[in-house]
Write a protein that holds these residues in place. Structure first.
Motif, short mmCIF file in Angstrom:
data_model
loop_
_atom_site.label_atom_id
_atom_site.label_comp_id
_atom_site.label_asym_id
_atom_site.label_seq_id
_atom_site.Cartn_x
_atom_site.Cartn_y
_atom_site.Cartn_z
N LYS A 37 0.83 -1.21 0.00
CA LYS A 37 0.00 0.00 0.00
C LYS A 37 0.86 1.25 0.00
CE LYS A 37 -4.12 -1.92 2.26
NZ LYS A 37 -4.99 -1.90 3.48
N VAL A 38 1.95 1.21 0.74
CA VAL A 38 2.88 2.35 0.75
C VAL A 38 3.47 2.55 -0.64
CG1 VAL A 38 5.10 3.17 1.65
CG2 VAL A 38 3.43 2.13 3.20
N TRP A 39 3.87 1.46 -1.29
CA TRP A 39 4.43 1.57 -2.63
C TRP A 39 3.40 2.11 -3.62
CZ3 TRP A 39 7.51 -3.69 -2.79
CH2 TRP A 39 8.71 -3.52 -2.06
N ARG A 40 2.14 1.72 -3.45
CA ARG A 40 1.11 2.25 -4.35
C ARG A 40 0.96 3.77 -4.16
NH1 ARG A 40 -1.49 -2.72 -3.32
NH2 ARG A 40 -2.87 -1.84 -1.73
N TYR A 41 1.11 4.23 -2.91
CA TYR A 41 1.06 5.68 -2.65
C TYR A 41 2.18 6.38 -3.42
CZ TYR A 41 1.83 10.11 -0.26
OH TYR A 41 2.04 11.44 0.00
N PHE A 42 3.39 5.83 -3.36
CA PHE A 42 4.50 6.47 -4.07
C PHE A 42 4.34 6.35 -5.58
CE2 PHE A 42 6.71 5.84 0.10
CZ PHE A 42 6.92 7.19 0.35
#
Length: 297
Positions: A37-42
């Motif tokens: 989910k963090v990577w999708r934010y970035f």
């Protein structure tokens, strides 16, 4: 001595400084579903922040661990952080379990303003946590919340460093900036506060905070890099202040969620021109002292 121009050069660079390796206080290992989910934010950073943010180390967990070790990073936390109530306790369990099977990973914990925060953080400290993460921007909470007063008091009493994203970059939050966290320090001056990202973009304000409070540190995460200089440049006139606060600056990288190689963070610190003694303090000695103090607390 030349700065490292790629990751393979990092171990030799650290040896040339006379260091056994580096201690990085701003590293993230997360449960897979949270990390993705963090990577999708970035992945959406260009729309969210106006700048592309490709993840350099978008690798499986074993490969990320192996790479940190190959760089000569001796100790690092798996900084976890909640964005809503009810997350912190199970994130702490995950982080502490991860550290228990990863000997070079520092046991760490986090919290959220909720009625049981002191209880689960007390349990995390009992289980060996020596670093705590607070993310005011992602969490969206006020550090002055009465539910957190006992948390700050607990951490101050145990001399446990809190890596706190309290600056306004890369995206301002409702309670980011120097004001709210300064009020916390006024009530808990013994708190070992590690200001993430040097407090960008309000570098001067947070450096002044470190001059006012003897237990305030700042981590270097992403500061001075080509990526950050485009959006939040560090004022050149403040570089001597970094030299004067040589015992209060610690290495942070944000590995693996960085849009450039790890070596670049070390290279830009070298190019500040503050000398080998400053670099030894920042890359290893200050964090070692801070962690030893926590272990004795």
């Amino acid at each position: 001595m030349l700065p490292p121009d790629d990751d393979e050069a990092v171990p030799g660079y650290l040896r040339a400084l006379g260091l056994p390796g580096a201690i990085d206080l701003h590293v993230h290992f997360l449960p897979d579903r949270v990390l993705h989910k963090v990577w999708r934010y970035f992945d959406g950073a260009e729309q969210q922040l106006g700048v592309a943010w490709p993840i350099t180390y978008r690798w499986a967990q074993p490969a990320r661990l192996a790479h940190l070790r190959s760089l000569g990073v001796l100790r690092f936390p798996a900084l976890v952080y909640p964005h809503k109530p009810g997350m912190a306790r199970w994130l702490n369990d995950w982080a502490l379990d991860f550290a228990a099977v990863t000997p070079d990973c520092l046991p760490s914990a986090t919290f959220f303003p909720e009625p049981d925060a002191v209880d689960y953080l007390t349990d995390a400290l009992r289980r060996g946590a020596v670093v705590v993460k607070s993310h005011l921007q992602v969490g969206g909470y006020d550090p002055r919340d009465p539910l957190l007063d006992g948390v700050w008091a607990l951490l101050a009493a145990h001399r446990v460093p809190v890596v706190c994203h309290c600056g306004r970059g890369p995206q301002e939050g409702a309670f980011t900036g120097v004001g709210p966290i300064t009020e916390v320090l006024a009530r808990h001056p013994g708190l070992r506060l590690v200001v993430a990202h040097l407090g960008m973009p309000d570098y001067a304000d947070f450096l002044d905070l470190a001059r006012r409070y003897e237990h305030v540190y700042l981590d270097t995460t992403m500061a001075f890099t080509d990526f950050t200089e485009r959006v939040s440049p560090f004022p050149p006139e403040l570089v001597p202040v970094l030299g004067a606060l040589a015992d209060r600056i610690v290495l942070g990288s944000d590995f693996p969620n960085i849009p450039y190689p790890y070596a670049h963070q070390l290279a830009v610190l070298h190019r500040l021109g503050l000398g080998p003694e400053w670099l030894r303090a920042v890359l290893h000695d200050n964090a070692a002292r801070l962690l030893a103090d926590a272990a004795d607390g």
